[in-house]
Design a protein around this motif. Structure first.
Motif, PDB file in Angstrom:
ATOM      1  N   VAL A  40       1.200  -0.942   0.486  1.00  0.00           N
ATOM      2  CA  VAL A  40      -0.055   0.302   0.226  1.00  0.00           C
ATOM      3  C   VAL A  40       1.043   1.397  -0.080  1.00  0.00           C
ATOM      4  O   VAL A  40       1.729   1.345   1.136  1.00  0.00           O
ATOM      5  N   ASP A  41       0.763   2.259  -0.914  1.00  0.00           N
ATOM      6  CA  ASP A  41       1.412   3.550  -1.199  1.00  0.00           C
ATOM      7  C   ASP A  41       0.377   4.366  -0.508  1.00  0.00           C
ATOM      8  O   ASP A  41      -0.705   4.695  -0.915  1.00  0.00           O
ATOM      9  N   VAL A  42       0.432   5.357   0.987  1.00  0.00           N
ATOM     10  CA  VAL A  42      -0.760   5.918   1.457  1.00  0.00           C
ATOM     11  C   VAL A  42       0.663   7.656   0.614  1.00  0.00           C
ATOM     12  O   VAL A  42       1.586   7.984   0.946  1.00  0.00           O
ATOM     13  N   LEU A  43      -0.406   8.203  -0.313  1.00  0.00           N
ATOM     14  CA  LEU A  43      -0.128   8.974  -0.841  1.00  0.00           C
ATOM     15  C   LEU A  43      -0.770  10.593  -0.496  1.00  0.00           C
ATOM     16  O   LEU A  43      -2.457  11.082  -0.114  1.00  0.00           O
ATOM     17  N   ASP A  44      -0.250  11.961  -0.450  1.00  0.00           N
ATOM     18  CA  ASP A  44      -0.986  12.439   0.250  1.00  0.00           C
ATOM     19  C   ASP A  44      -0.526  14.417  -1.003  1.00  0.00           C
ATOM     20  O   ASP A  44       0.855  14.469  -0.967  1.00  0.00           O
ATOM     21  N   PHE A  82       5.083   5.953   2.426  1.00  0.00           N
ATOM     22  CA  PHE A  82       3.737   7.599   2.786  1.00  0.00           C
ATOM     23  C   PHE A  82       4.200   8.100   1.099  1.00  0.00           C
ATOM     24  O   PHE A  82       5.895   7.647   1.237  1.00  0.00           O
ATOM     25  N   LEU A  83       3.875   8.829   0.844  1.00  0.00           N
ATOM     26  CA  LEU A  83       4.750   9.738  -0.693  1.00  0.00           C
ATOM     27  C   LEU A  83       3.991  10.708  -0.355  1.00  0.00           C
ATOM     28  O   LEU A  83       2.880  11.137  -0.813  1.00  0.00           O
ATOM     29  N   GLY A  84       4.195  11.338   0.384  1.00  0.00           N
ATOM     30  CA  GLY A  84       3.884  13.396   0.591  1.00  0.00           C
ATOM     31  C   GLY A  84       4.643  13.922  -0.299  1.00  0.00           C
ATOM     32  O   GLY A  84       5.109  13.472  -1.631  1.00  0.00           O
ATOM     33  N   GLY A  85       3.300  15.492  -1.285  1.00  0.00           N
ATOM     34  CA  GLY A  85       3.768  15.543  -1.954  1.00  0.00           C
ATOM     35  C   GLY A  85       3.380  15.804  -2.778  1.00  0.00           C
ATOM     36  O   GLY A  85       4.022  16.010  -4.047  1.00  0.00           O
ATOM     37  N   GLY A 418       9.160  11.049   0.890  1.00  0.00           N
ATOM     38  CA  GLY A 418       9.039  10.303   2.212  1.00  0.00           C
ATOM     39  C   GLY A 418       9.012   9.669   3.637  1.00  0.00           C
ATOM     40  O   GLY A 418       8.947  11.133   4.135  1.00  0.00           O
ATOM     41  N   TRP A 419       9.084   8.760   3.764  1.00  0.00           N
ATOM     42  CA  TRP A 419       9.190   9.230   5.984  1.00  0.00           C
ATOM     43  C   TRP A 419      10.079   9.575   6.433  1.00  0.00           C
ATOM     44  O   TRP A 419       9.887  10.242   7.235  1.00  0.00           O
ATOM     45  N   SER A 420      11.146   9.471   5.870  1.00  0.00           N
ATOM     46  CA  SER A 420      12.375  10.089   6.089  1.00  0.00           C
ATOM     47  C   SER A 420      12.325  11.652   6.134  1.00  0.00           C
ATOM     48  O   SER A 420      12.562  12.584   6.930  1.00  0.00           O
ATOM     49  N   LEU A 449       8.407  23.988   4.790  1.00  0.00           N
ATOM     50  CA  LEU A 449       8.065  22.061   4.803  1.00  0.00           C
ATOM     51  C   LEU A 449       9.169  22.039   4.353  1.00  0.00           C
ATOM     52  O   LEU A 449       9.632  20.672   4.670  1.00  0.00           O
ATOM     53  N   MET A 450       9.457  21.183   3.318  1.00  0.00           N
ATOM     54  CA  MET A 450       9.796  21.927   1.854  1.00  0.00           C
ATOM     55  C   MET A 450      11.508  21.541   2.442  1.00  0.00           C
ATOM     56  O   MET A 450      11.932  20.747   1.631  1.00  0.00           O
ATOM     57  N   ASN A 451      11.533  22.376   2.653  1.00  0.00           N
ATOM     58  CA  ASN A 451      12.978  22.558   2.968  1.00  0.00           C
ATOM     59  C   ASN A 451      13.769  21.764   4.140  1.00  0.00           C
ATOM     60  O   ASN A 451      14.803  20.997   4.013  1.00  0.00           O
ATOM     61  N   ALA A 452      13.098  21.480   5.126  1.00  0.00           N
ATOM     62  CA  ALA A 452      12.915  20.711   6.338  1.00  0.00           C
ATOM     63  C   ALA A 452      13.248  19.617   5.902  1.00  0.00           C
ATOM     64  O   ALA A 452      13.959  18.210   5.781  1.00  0.00           O
ATOM     65  N   ALA A 453      11.791  18.901   4.388  1.00  0.00           N
ATOM     66  CA  ALA A 453      11.738  17.892   4.226  1.00  0.00           C
ATOM     67  C   ALA A 453      13.019  17.361   3.554  1.00  0.00           C
ATOM     68  O   ALA A 453      13.734  15.662   3.366  1.00  0.00           O
TER      69      ALA A 453
END
Length: 456
Positions: A40-44, A82-85, A418-420, A449-453
Motif C-alpha cells: 500500500v502506498d499512502v499518497l498525500d 508514505f508518499l507526501g507532496g 518519503g517517511w524520512s 516544510l519542503m526545505n526541512a523535508a
C-alpha cells in the motif's frame, strides 16, 4: 490486528490510498491486516501525514492529537509507504495515470471546502469560514489568510457543532494556555494581542438539537477568567429543554450543562462567551467598509423538527464573524460526483459510474459518506471499503503494472516526500520550538516544510 487474513495465491496486489488522514490510514491498516502480501502506498498532496488530526484538531486538544501516534504505527508498517507532496489531478499526477500505476486506487480525500450561509454581506472583510480560521491556527501550508482578530472586540460564531466550539474556545484562550501547544508562532502572537473579549456562538435551532458533544461544551466552562452565559428565555423555547427525559443521552447531557449555566450568577471576567439559540442569520451589516454586526431573525420550533421565522430581528455587534455550518465535498478529477451530497456514488466503497461498478476505484471517509461522525467513525467505513477491494483482488491483479510506482513517479519529475522527509520535518519543528522556548512548533508554510523535508 485481530482480523482474519485473506490468503491469495495470485500476484502481489498494489494499492494507492489517496489521503493520509484517519480514513486513509485506517484503509491501509485494514488492507494489510486482511491480506498478508498487499503493498500500500499512502499518497498525500501535503508533505505531512495525518490529515485533519494534524490540521483540524485544535492545538489545545492534545489528547485527540495524540492519535497521531497510532496513525504513525500504521504508516510505518513494512508494507505501507508514505508518499507526501504528491497531488492528484490538475497540477499533479493525473488520476488516469495513477490508475495505470496501481491495481486499485482508494480515494480518502475528505471534504475540502465549507458551506456558505448565502446571505447579504457574507463576503465583507472580517467575515470568514471557521475552516479558514482553523487552517490558520493549525499552520496549514495553504492558509494565506491572516488578521482575523486584528481590531476586533466582539466575535460571532455561527453554528453549534464541535468546530464552532473549538473556534469559540480558541478566541477566549490566553497565551499562557496556548504557548505549550504546537500552534504556529504568528498565530500565537496574534491571539496574544487579541482584544476580543466577547464571543457569541449562535444556532438557528434549539439547545436539544445542537451538534456539539458534551465534553466539548463543558470545556467552555473551564476556561480561566471566562464567563459562559445563556439566555434562559431562549432555552425555554425548546420543548425538549423543558422536559429532556425523552432525549438521547448525549443531548440530555448537553441540556443539563446548559441548565447549570442558566442557573449560575453572572461574574466579572476578562472574556464572556454567550451561547444563543433560535436565531437565524439573515445579513452581515457593514461598518467602515468591514463587518460590524450580524442581523438575526428570531425563530421558533415548527413542530416538525425544524424552525420557522417570526419576523422579529436582533442585531449583534461583531467585527469578526466565523461561519461554522458544515464541510462540503468537492468533485475529483475523473470521478463521478453527486453535488447534492458532496460525495462520490459508491456501493460498499466501490465507485459507481452511471450505476455500474468502476473496476479498481474505491472511496472511504467523508468523500464516501459525507462529513459526518467522529474520527473513530472512519474505522468501520474504511474496513468496509478495504473488504470490498480485497473481494475484487483476484480480478484486479491481472492488470499489468509498469513496475514500482515510485520509480514511475520520479521518472515523470515527481519527487515524493518519503517517511524520512516527514521525520526531518518533525525534527525541524522540534528545533523551532526549542529556539522559541516552547515545545514542538509547527512550520506554517510550504517553503519551510519542503526545505526541512529536503534537508535544507
Amino acid at each position: 490486528m485481530s482480523a482474519t487474513p485473506l490468503v491469495r495465491s495470485s500476484a502481489v496486489l498494489r494499492v494507492a490510498v489517496v489521503g493520509s488522514g484517519p480514513s486513509g490510514c485506517y484503509t491501509a491498516q485494514s488492507l494489510v491486516q486482511q491480506d498478508p502480501d498487499v503493498l500500500v502506498d499512502v499518497l498525500d498532496r501535503l508533505p505531512c501525514p495525518y490529515g485533519l488530526v494534524r490540521y483540524g484538531v485544535a492545538p489545545d486538544h492534545e489528547k485527540i492529537k495524540s492519535l497521531q501516534t497510532s496513525l504513525r504505527t500504521i504508516l510505518e508498517h513494512e508494507r505501507v509507504r508514505f508518499l507526501g507532496g504528491v497531488g492528484i489531478g490538475p497540477g499533479g499526477v493525473p488520476a488516469e495515470r495513477l490508475r495505470e500505476l496501481y491495481h486499485a486506487v482508494v480515494y480518502c480525500v475528505g471534504a475540502a471546502t465549507d458551506r456558505h450561509l448565502g446571505i447579504p454581506g457574507e463576503e465583507l472583510p472580517g467575515s470568514w469560514s471557521a475552516t479558514e480560521f482553523v487552517s490558520w491556527y493549525s499552520a496549514h501550508p495553504d492558509s494565506a489568510a491572516d488578521g482575523f482578530v486584528a481590531g476586533a472586540r466582539s466575535a460571532v460564531v455561527i453554528g453549534v457543532g464541535n468546530v464552532a466550539v473549538d473556534v469559540t474556545r480558541m478566541l477566549a484562550r490566553g497565551v499562557t494556555e496556548l504557548s505549550p501547544t504546537d500552534i504556529p508562532h504568528p498565530a500565537l502572537t496574534a491571539l496574544a494581542a487579541s482584544r476580543v473579549t466577547e464571543v457569541h456562538m449562535v444556532g438557528r435551532r434549539g439547545p436539544s438539537q445542537a451538534r456539539f458533544t458534551t465534553k466539548e461544551l463543558r470545556e467552555l466552562g473551564s476556561l480561566p477568567d471566562t464567563e459562559v452565559a445563556v439566555h434562559a428565555e431562549e432555552l425555554a423555547r425548546d420543548p425538549a429543554y423543558l422536559d429532556p427525559s425523552a432525549l438521547p443521552a448525549p443531548q440530555r447531557r448537553n441540556v443539563e450543562v446548559l441548565r447549570g449555566w442558566a442557573a449560575a450568577e453572572s461574574r466579572p471576567s476578562a472574556h464572556r462567551i454567550s451561547l444563543r439559540f433560535f436565531l437565524r442569520p439573515v445579513e452581515l451589516l457593514a461598518n467602515g467598509g468591514r463587518v460590524g454586526a450580524v442581523r438575526f431573525e428570531r425563530t421558533v420550533p415548527d413542530g416538525r423538527g425544524g424552525v420557522r421565522g417570526t419576523g422579529e430581528f436582533e442585531e449583534i455587534e461583531a467585527q469578526l464573524v466565523l461561519r461554522s455550518v458544515g464541510y462540503l465535498g468537492v468533485p475529483l478529477e475523473g470521478l463521478p460526483f453527486d453535488p447534492a451530497t458532496g460525495t462520490v456514488p459508491h456501493l460498499g466503497g466501490r465507485v459507481l459510474r452511471e450505476g455500474t461498478v468502476a473496476p479498481g476505484e474505491y472511496v472511504a471517509g467523508w468523500i464516501k459518506r459525507g462529513p459526518t461522525g467522529v474520527i473513530g467513525t472512519n474505522r468501520p467505513c474504511a474496513k468496509e471499503t478495504a473488504t470490498s477491494l480485497l473481494e475484487d483482488a483476484s480480478t484486479l491483479v491481472h492488470k499489468d503494472l509498469p513496475g514500482d510506482p515510485l520509480e514511475a513517479l520520479r521518472a515523470a519529475g515527481v519527487e515524493p516526500v518519503g517517511w524520512s522527509g516527514w521525520c526531518a520535518i518533525e525534527a525541524a519543528e522540534a528545533e523551532l520550538g526549542a529556539s522559541l522556548g516552547r515545545g514542538v512548533v509547527k512550520l506554517p508554510d510550504w517553503q519551510s516544510l519542503m526545505n526541512a523535508a529536503r534537508g535544507r
